[in-house]
Design a protein around this motif. Structure first.
Motif, PDB file in Angstrom:
ATOM      1  N   ALA A  62     -54.522 100.441  62.238  1.00 25.99           N
ATOM      2  CA  ALA A  62     -54.944  99.734  61.019  1.00 25.99           C
ATOM      3  C   ALA A  62     -56.285  99.039  61.229  1.00 25.99           C
ATOM      4  CB  ALA A  62     -53.877  98.720  60.607  1.00 25.99           C
ATOM      5  N   TRP A  63     -56.536  98.606  62.456  1.00 28.21           N
ATOM      6  CA  TRP A  63     -57.843  97.981  62.767  1.00 28.21           C
ATOM      7  C   TRP A  63     -58.863  99.105  62.908  1.00 28.21           C
ATOM      8  CZ3 TRP A  63     -59.481  92.885  63.489  1.00 28.21           C
ATOM      9  CH2 TRP A  63     -60.764  92.745  64.018  1.00 28.21           C
ATOM     10  N   LYS A  64     -59.847  99.093  62.038  1.00 23.93           N
ATOM     11  CA  LYS A  64     -60.836 100.178  62.043  1.00 23.93           C
ATOM     12  C   LYS A  64     -62.163  99.706  62.629  1.00 23.93           C
ATOM     13  CE  LYS A  64     -58.485 103.271  59.395  1.00 23.93           C
ATOM     14  NZ  LYS A  64     -57.096 102.933  59.721  1.00 23.93           N
ATOM     15  N   GLY A  65     -62.828 100.612  63.312  1.00 23.45           N
ATOM     16  CA  GLY A  65     -64.175 100.340  63.781  1.00 23.45           C
ATOM     17  C   GLY A  65     -65.155 100.405  62.621  1.00 23.45           C
ATOM     18  N   ALA A  66     -66.429 100.175  62.940  1.00 20.49           N
ATOM     19  CA  ALA A  66     -67.443 100.063  61.884  1.00 20.49           C
ATOM     20  C   ALA A  66     -67.570 101.331  61.042  1.00 20.49           C
ATOM     21  CB  ALA A  66     -68.790  99.710  62.512  1.00 20.49           C
ATOM     22  N   THR A  67     -67.248 102.495  61.607  1.00 17.56           N
ATOM     23  CA  THR A  67     -67.385 103.741  60.836  1.00 17.56           C
ATOM     24  C   THR A  67     -66.056 104.164  60.219  1.00 17.56           C
ATOM     25  OG1 THR A  67     -66.911 105.108  62.765  1.00 17.56           O
ATOM     26  CG2 THR A  67     -69.238 104.555  62.359  1.00 17.56           C
ATOM     27  N   THR A 107     -64.477 102.097  70.208  1.00 21.22           N
ATOM     28  CA  THR A 107     -64.316 101.218  71.377  1.00 21.22           C
ATOM     29  C   THR A 107     -64.288  99.752  70.961  1.00 21.22           C
ATOM     30  OG1 THR A 107     -65.469 102.836  72.731  1.00 21.22           O
ATOM     31  CG2 THR A 107     -65.334 100.602  73.623  1.00 21.22           C
ATOM     32  N   LEU A 108     -63.334  99.052  71.531  1.00 20.24           N
ATOM     33  CA  LEU A 108     -63.209  97.605  71.299  1.00 20.24           C
ATOM     34  C   LEU A 108     -63.464  96.878  72.619  1.00 20.24           C
ATOM     35  CD1 LEU A 108     -62.113  95.283  69.322  1.00 20.24           C
ATOM     36  CD2 LEU A 108     -59.981  95.544  70.605  1.00 20.24           C
ATOM     37  N   PHE A 109     -64.343  95.894  72.586  1.00 22.78           N
ATOM     38  CA  PHE A 109     -64.580  95.067  73.772  1.00 22.78           C
ATOM     39  C   PHE A 109     -63.833  93.743  73.635  1.00 22.78           C
ATOM     40  CE2 PHE A 109     -68.180  97.916  73.928  1.00 22.78           C
ATOM     41  CZ  PHE A 109     -68.312  98.169  75.288  1.00 22.78           C
ATOM     42  N   ILE A 110     -63.127  93.387  74.683  1.00 22.62           N
ATOM     43  CA  ILE A 110     -62.549  92.039  74.758  1.00 22.62           C
ATOM     44  C   ILE A 110     -63.433  91.270  75.735  1.00 22.62           C
ATOM     45  CG2 ILE A 110     -60.546  90.647  75.406  1.00 22.62           C
ATOM     46  CD1 ILE A 110     -58.811  93.159  75.019  1.00 22.62           C
ATOM     47  N   ILE A 111     -64.149  90.284  75.238  1.00 26.04           N
ATOM     48  CA  ILE A 111     -64.970  89.473  76.141  1.00 26.04           C
ATOM     49  C   ILE A 111     -64.089  88.294  76.571  1.00 26.04           C
ATOM     50  CG2 ILE A 111     -67.156  88.259  76.486  1.00 26.04           C
ATOM     51  CD1 ILE A 111     -67.425  91.276  75.691  1.00 26.04           C
ATOM     52  N   VAL A 113     -70.540  94.326  65.223  1.00 28.66           N
ATOM     53  CA  VAL A 113     -70.033  93.422  66.272  1.00 28.66           C
ATOM     54  C   VAL A 113     -68.647  92.903  65.888  1.00 28.66           C
ATOM     55  CG1 VAL A 113     -70.447  91.202  67.439  1.00 28.66           C
ATOM     56  CG2 VAL A 113     -72.326  92.826  67.110  1.00 28.66           C
ATOM     57  N   ALA A 114     -68.466  92.548  64.638  1.00 27.22           N
ATOM     58  CA  ALA A 114     -67.191  91.965  64.202  1.00 27.22           C
ATOM     59  C   ALA A 114     -66.029  92.940  64.361  1.00 27.22           C
ATOM     60  CB  ALA A 114     -67.302  91.521  62.745  1.00 27.22           C
ATOM     61  N   ARG A 115     -66.296  94.257  64.277  1.00 22.79           N
ATOM     62  CA  ARG A 115     -65.220  95.251  64.371  1.00 22.79           C
ATOM     63  C   ARG A 115     -65.004  95.701  65.819  1.00 22.79           C
ATOM     64  NH1 ARG A 115     -62.450  93.974  60.776  1.00 22.79           N
ATOM     65  NH2 ARG A 115     -61.194  95.843  61.054  1.00 22.79           N
ATOM     66  N   HIS A 116     -65.970  95.406  66.698  1.00 25.72           N
ATOM     67  CA  HIS A 116     -65.904  95.979  68.050  1.00 25.72           C
ATOM     68  C   HIS A 116     -65.866  94.933  69.164  1.00 25.72           C
ATOM     69  CE1 HIS A 116     -66.236 100.131  66.694  1.00 25.72           C
ATOM     70  NE2 HIS A 116     -66.968  99.611  65.718  1.00 25.72           N
ATOM     71  N   PHE A 117     -65.887  93.667  68.760  1.00 31.02           N
ATOM     72  CA  PHE A 117     -65.831  92.614  69.789  1.00 31.02           C
ATOM     73  C   PHE A 117     -64.810  91.558  69.404  1.00 31.02           C
ATOM     74  CE2 PHE A 117     -69.796  94.521  70.808  1.00 31.02           C
ATOM     75  CZ  PHE A 117     -69.977  94.312  72.163  1.00 31.02           C
ATOM     76  N   VAL A 118     -63.965  91.214  70.348  1.00 31.69           N
ATOM     77  CA  VAL A 118     -63.156  90.004  70.193  1.00 31.69           C
ATOM     78  C   VAL A 118     -63.363  89.172  71.453  1.00 31.69           C
ATOM     79  CG1 VAL A 118     -61.416  91.061  68.697  1.00 31.69           C
ATOM     80  CG2 VAL A 118     -61.061  91.052  71.178  1.00 31.69           C
ATOM     81  N   ALA A 119     -63.077  87.892  71.339  1.00 28.33           N
ATOM     82  CA  ALA A 119     -63.300  87.000  72.479  1.00 28.33           C
ATOM     83  C   ALA A 119     -61.999  86.308  72.858  1.00 28.33           C
ATOM     84  CB  ALA A 119     -64.351  85.956  72.109  1.00 28.33           C
TER      85      ALA A 119
END
Ligand code: F6P
Length: 542
Positions: free
Chosen positions: A137-142, A201-205, A236-242
């Motif tokens: 359900a969580w979609k990337g920017a595209t 790709t999702l980045f967890i910082i 950034v909002a779709r591919h990065f969480v902190a």
């Protein structure tokens, strides 16, 4: 110089005298005199069986070690930790990783705040997020779902996540790719991303402080990699969480705090794998398995807090570590998990044990006059047996070893598991009892070779046995070592929860970076060695 409080304790003094009686005694002799010790010197909790009979101890040793725990105030110190007292004295903080796994129905009010409620609020948010990503359900920017998750962090923000991912791989989603970037060496992030598409790709910082140089450098490079492929800052909002305690820095980096999972300064980095730092673990194994992991931690916490010390696994293991480090002069402890999934467990334990108990002053700031934390290290069995076990068996150093085995394999295949497990028992037997010269000769070994084949034995081991590696079991194992570290730190009277020793190197590196980057020859005012190294480096990089 007057002795520290520890050296003045009656139990410590008695142990010093007792050691001179015990040091010359062999495990062969101790077992012959007391054939029942193999059944008696055991303890079991949460389904984890500890055999500590092959240690160089008698009932008297145990009695004195337990007395030392009492005299050192271990009971009160445990209560103070669980109550949220500020036992991290140099940072004036409570130490409450145990709250991270406290069930929802409980509460613990610290400074007017129910920290258990806070924990569960974040856990619920993590679950909702994990469900979205895992369901697509969580979609990337595209508009594509996430297929790759990269955790960017270092130390406690990396070692727990990567260890838990490897340990629980059996339970993980195999259609998702998980990678872990920690080193500021660009090779780490380049190799982790080279075959991936940013849109999936999702980045967890992951950074408690959100200021660690390595993590921030990698995070910026990750953002550039995403923007190079997706072009748009909105991506950034779709591919990065902190994951962090520092909302302000997260915002400054450009991550919306709606995509931030928080934790608190009362969670030490090396004690944080079950905080939001465990987000990658939850994404990999799912919320239900993650809850099982937390339940395992909590079960061991409860055991540590409530069980009598003589049956208390972390207390027993912690006291034995003190016994070898301070009375036998052992410098290291080997931890050998006989389970391939636990291959990163020793690396994880290195930070847990060495960053916690590598301390030189007491809580009052007085230099210690005894040994503190040992060097922890290890490799999975049986691999280690074919590399470094030789030194443990026949070398000149005393190295206590923990061997961890399981009744069942998660990947049963023919006789592999019994072969693997036979080695747990065989190694403990060989290390403990060895082989005498008479036994070697009786095998017909030539006179000149016999001394080389003698195995002195008397090498101590703990054997830990459990049914099978599950998320719950992993939680119990990590909490076991956390509380063993706590027990040791309490005896030594040190602060197991700060890490000032790592700071100086960080500061010096920051000062040196511009000297390496400078286009013109910089003024160097370090010592002559550092100056020469920098100059030589500059000739190599040009
Ligand atoms: O340098 C040591 C340390 O502070 C560890 O204690 C910590 O786990 C690690 O760095 C990473 O810190 P952070 O999570 O703040 O990036």
């Amino acid at each position: 110089m007057p002795s520290t409080a520890l050296r003045e304790r009656p139990a410590w003094k008695a142990l010093a005298g007792h050691h001179s009686e015990i040091a010359g005694r062999h495990l062969r002799e101790l077992f012959a005199a007391d054939p029942g010790r193999g059944e008696r010197m055991t303890a079991e909790a949460t389904g984890l069986y500890l055999d500590y009979s092959k240690n160089r101890i008698t009932d008297e040793t145990l009695r004195l070690l337990l007395q030392l725990a009492e005299e050192s105030g271990l009971r009160e110190h445990i209560d103070r930790m669980f109550a949220g007292d500020r036992i991290n004295v140099s940072e004036h903080r409570p130490v409450l990783h145990v709250a991270l796994r406290t069930p929802k129905e409980s509460s613990l009010v610290v400074g007017g705040v129910d920290v258990v409620a806070q924990v569960h609020e974040v856990l619920d948010r993590m679950e909702a997020f994990a469900d979205q990503v895992r369901s697509g359900a969580w979609k990337g920017a595209t508009g594509k779902p996430i297929r790759n998750i990269i955790n960017v962090g270092i130390g406690g923000s990396d070692l727990g996540p990567v260890m838990a991912y490897e340990a629980l791989r059996h339970y993980s989603r195999r259609d998702l790719t998980f990678r872990f970037v920690s080193n500021v060496d660009s090779t780490d992030i380049v190799e982790a991303t080279r075959d991936l598409a940013a849109e999936e790709t999702l980045f967890i910082i992951a950074s408690k402080t959100f200021g660690t140089l390595e993590t921030m450098t990698n995070a910026r490079s990750a953002r550039e990699w995403v923007l190079a492929q997706l072009g748009d800052e909105a991506a950034v909002a779709r591919h990065f969480v902190a994951v962090s305690t520092n909302a302000q820095r997260v915002t400054e980096f450009g991550i919306d705090t709606a995509n931030m999972f928080g934790f608190w300064d009362w969670v030490g980095g090396r004690y944080s794998m079950d905080s939001a730092i465990g987000l990658s673990t939850m994404l990999a194994v799912g919320p239900d398995h993650y809850r099982d992991l937390l339940a395992g931690f909590h079960a061991m916490d409860t055991h540590f807090r409530t069980a009598p010390f003589e049956q208390n696994l972390p207390v027993l293991m912690g006291l034995l570590a003190v016994w070898y480090g301070d009375f036998f002069g052992a410098q290291t402890v080997g931890v050998m998990p006989y389970d391939q999934y636990l291959k990163r467990f020793p690396a994880y334990l290195q930070q847990l044990t060495m960053e916690s108990n590598g301390k030189h002053v007491t809580l009052e700031g007085v230099p210690v006059d005894y040994q503190t934390g040992a060097v922890y290290w290890g490799e999975p069995g049986t691999n280690g047996q074919h590399s470094f076990y030789q030194l443990i068996h026949q070398g000149t150093k005393l190295i206590p070893v923990d061997l961890i085995g399981f009744g069942k394999s998660l990947n049963p295949l023919g006789s592999h598991h019994d072969i693997l497990s036979s080695n747990v028992f065989a190694q403990a037997q060989a290390l403990g009892f060895g082989k005498t010269e008479d036994e070697v000769r009786a095998e017909g070994t030539a006179q000149d070779v016999a001394p080389h084949r003698v195995m002195e034995g008397n090498r101590p081991t703990n054997v830990l046995l459990a049914e099978v590696l599950t998320p719950y079991r992993l939680g119990t194992l990590v909490a076991l070592y956390e509380h063993s570290v706590f027990t040791q730190g309490t005896i030594w009277g040190i602060d197991s929860f700060d890490q000032w020793g790592v700071e100086l190197g960080k500061v010096l590196a920051v000062a040196i970076i511009p000297e390496l980057e400078s286009a013109t020859e910089p003024e160097l005012d370090h010592d002559s060695s550092t100056n020469a190294l920098i100059r030589h480096y500059r000739t190599l990089k040009d």
